[in-house]
Structures are given as structure tokens and as C-alpha cells.
Design an enzyme around this catalytic site. Sequence first.
Site, short mmCIF file in Angstrom:
data_model
loop_
_atom_site.label_atom_id
_atom_site.label_comp_id
_atom_site.label_asym_id
_atom_site.label_seq_id
_atom_site.Cartn_x
_atom_site.Cartn_y
_atom_site.Cartn_z
N ARG A 81 -6.50 -11.94 4.10
CA ARG A 81 -7.65 -11.53 3.30
C ARG A 81 -7.83 -12.45 2.09
O ARG A 81 -8.95 -12.61 1.60
CB ARG A 81 -7.49 -10.08 2.86
N ARG A 88 1.77 -5.80 13.46
CA ARG A 88 1.36 -4.39 13.48
C ARG A 88 0.44 -4.13 14.66
O ARG A 88 -0.50 -4.88 14.89
CB ARG A 88 0.62 -4.04 12.17
N ARG A 137 -8.33 -7.60 9.66
CA ARG A 137 -7.19 -6.82 10.17
C ARG A 137 -6.67 -7.48 11.44
O ARG A 137 -7.41 -7.62 12.41
CB ARG A 137 -7.62 -5.38 10.46
N GLU A 161 -8.28 -5.04 0.40
CA GLU A 161 -6.95 -4.79 -0.14
C GLU A 161 -6.02 -5.95 0.20
O GLU A 161 -5.87 -6.32 1.35
CB GLU A 161 -6.40 -3.49 0.46
N SER A 173 -0.38 -3.89 -2.43
CA SER A 173 -0.21 -2.50 -2.74
C SER A 173 1.18 -2.40 -3.34
O SER A 173 2.15 -2.81 -2.73
CB SER A 173 -0.41 -1.76 -1.43
#
Length: 424
Positions: A392, A264, A279, A351, A354
Site C-alpha cells: 500500500r 495470508r 490486498r 491502512e 497498526s
Amino acid sequence: MLDIQTIREQPDRVKQAMLHKGEKETSIVDELLVLDKQWREAVAATDRLRSESNQKAKEIGTLMSQGKKAEADELIKFTGESKEKIKDLEEQLQMLTAKRDLLLYRIPNLPDDSVPVGHSPEENLIHSTWGEPISNQEWRRPHWELAEEKGWLDFKRGVKVTGAGFPFYVGPLARLQRALIQFFLDEANDAGYTELQTPFFVNEDSARGTGQIPDKEDMMYVVPRDEFFAIPTAEVPVTNFHRDEILKETDLPVKYVAYTPCWRREAGSYGKEVRGLNRLHQFDKVELVHIVHPSTSYDALESLRSDAEQLLRKLELPYRTLLMCTGDMGFTQTKKYDLEVWSPGQKRWLEVSSCSNFESFQARRMQLRFKNIEGQIEMLHTLNGSGLALPRIVASILETYQEPSGKVLVPTVLQPYMRAKELS
RNA sequence: GGAGAGGUGGCUGAGUGGUCGAAAGCGGCAUCCUGCUAAGAUGUUGAACCCUCAUAAGGGGUUCCGAGGGUUCGAAUCCCUCCCUCUCCGCCA
């Protein structure tokens, strides 16, 4: 993409949903309906003219074979003229279609009734929490400090070799990641998922199928020479696996798990939020995908969430589950849960998963359908969720399993995979 | 990367300018028949969209023969571009 039928029949419901999802304007619904009407009229007009012309063209064939050249010539004159008219109409139609679809793609999916209405992250509902988040232990250090000091994470060389956000994982941490991937995949296999190894690059049609283009184009890395996109998530190749297919009802539900790296660009991210492993431009993730009968998608969502939660429980990492409010759940979802793991070194939630139901929003775009028992063809429902995103989790393990001496223990379930009880 | 062949419905495979959405076979489905582990008979069997209509049944129309353009009154059939598959050569884990 929503069903145009829904928009035609319940425009007010669609508008309400748009407002709940945080859109300011709903006028595109009305614009769309006007265009849709024009489009349908144009289709009818074009079809009528074409029908007439086809009819005549057939007659020409018959006349020719009978040697009635004069009569045929007259018809040829007529069809020759309609050809021009049809061309004009087709151009008009193409323009209307493009305009209509552009608007259609801009209308978000409708939130489910069970989703709380809200506009900011504060309005997300804490669905449940598990474990005791560690606080008041000031000696716990953030993962990047500890891991860089131990030589387990090398950001500097990552920058040298590629750029920011492409770290090297070294020795024990590389092995920890491999152990996690293996653990996640094994658990998913046990839960009835079929494992897929997927392409890491996809073509434009696939990127469009899951909705990365047109609007999220900037998130992906592009290989211009071969017109490929580096996948931002396994969701893209996995969901596209059945693109343009009609499945049998008896084959449902279909559940897939896939490990892939994810790329990403994360343009515009900076600062504290992106420290360490928070990130990255490249990270590893195991993704769970369900393709199900429309009547079961909300049950599937709960089972998907539970599958992802089990992983955190087995790793014994305290976490919480949020039910996202309408304004915080994104364009394509009807209902979404976020799983957030506690990071005791940073004292914040991260997070890591999801889980979302898209109902038929993605399926319609991809023409992913099934034939029901009566033989009719219907759109399927798709869902996906991370199970889980690695960096994470690694961060949380480094901080949660950290001891005052700086030693880091290995979570019990990973010990067989690591063949060790601590990182060293 | 070079040379050649080819891409047709769930599958195999005919079709080289008009009545072809497409023969035939297989498969699927339905009914019938047969008492024996399945055979036979008959029928049926692609998708999308528009209109009609009671958001029924049914009917009408358009489009789709790898994708996109073009030629033509008319294209699965002719031309161009691209993609893919196969064979041979080259290269390579």
C-alpha cells in the site's frame, strides 16, 4: 489470554470489556468461574490422594529393604487401589482443564481506559493527520492502471505462476520495494531496534503462541507434509523468539525489527477493496516489536507509533492516525492505533500500519516473563506495529508521486537507495 | 535420506527401579573477611499449579530430568512413538 486471577476478582470489569469489544454474550465469564471452582476442587482432591499414595509407596521401599514383606504387601494393595482412583480423577481433571481453557481463550483482552468506547469503524477517533491529502486532481490514476501499463506490475503472470494475489513486481517497482525495505530497516536500526532475520515458516506451537491458532487458522497457508505454517506476519516468529523464557529486568526493553514476506489466505475477500496492491496473498512487511516492563508499555506504544509515523513523514506521504474504538480493535489488543496513508488515485485511506499494545495477553500464552529486581517473576508486556507494510506504500507512492505525464518521481529519502530520481 | 551416539537445574556433569528435585564443580545472590584490582570463608540459589494465609511473611501438597504415551505399589532410571543435537556416509545452495 487473560489472567484467571483478574477474572476471578473482577468478573464485572471483564464482562463490561467484552460488551465494549462487541461481544453479545458475557455468560461465558460465569461459566468459566463455575468451571474454575470445580477445577480447583478437583486439583485439590487429586493432589491429596496422590500425596497419600506417594507416602505409602515410599514406605514400601523402606519395608522391602528391611525384609518386611507381609507389611509391604498390605501397602501395595492399598496403593494399587488408589492408582485406579487417581486415574479417574486425572481424567476428570484433564476434562475440566480443557473446558476451562477453552473458555479462557474466548475471553478478549480488556481495553485500556483511554480507548473510546464504540462499536463501528465510524467511532474510531482521528488522533492526528499529517500532510495535505491530494484531492480534485482527476488525472491521477490508480496505481494498478499505471503500473500495469508501464509493465512494472504483472498480475497475469502471477496468476499463471501461482494464483491471484501473487503479483510480480518488475524492474523499477521491484527495486522500489527493495529500497523501501532497506530504508525501513535502516531507520529502525537508528531508532535502537535489533534487526532479526526470521524463519518464514513456523511450527504449531509458535502459531499458537501468538494466537493464530486455534481461531485464525484459516488465514495461514499450511505445509502439511512438514506441519509448518507460512507466517502471516513477522510478529509470529519475532514474538515467539523469547517464548518460554525468563528475561532479566536489566535487559528490558527489548526492541526488534524484522523484514519478512507475509502470506495470508484472505479467504472471502473480493471486489474493489482488493484491486491492485490493496490486498494480496503475499506481501512484504517490516515489523517492529517491543517487549517491555509492564509499567512502561503505554509509553512504548506511543514511541512505537511515532517510529512508524516518522517513516511516512520522511516519505512525505500524507497520512492520518486513528485511535481505534473498543469495538474495532480486535480480540487481543488493549489499545491500538492505525496509520492510514492517502491514496490520491483511489481517493481513499489505506491502512499501512497498526500499532498495538497487548499488555500480558500474548506473553501469558507464551510464558514470556522476566525476573524483577526483587527476584519475582512477572509477565512481560508485548507490543507490535508495522513499520511498514509495503504494497500500500508502493500504491500510495505510485499515485502521490505521479505526474500528469505518467512519470513517477522517487521520494527524496529513497533516491540514494534507488540511485535515481524517477522510476524508469 | 542411511548408520551410530546422545538429550539431566543458568552452565559443565554424576546418577541405570525406592530415602533423587536430583551429587559435585562453575556461575549467580547474601553476609563476613582482606587494602588492592580481585582472592578467600560461610550460607543461599529452578519453574508451574493447588491449599493455608491479611492480595504480607511463612507453611503444606502436587507436577516437571527433550515431548507424549506405556510398564510398575513406585521411573531421571525399563518399553514405545515423536522432536532435537552430535559423528560418519549420501545429497546439496
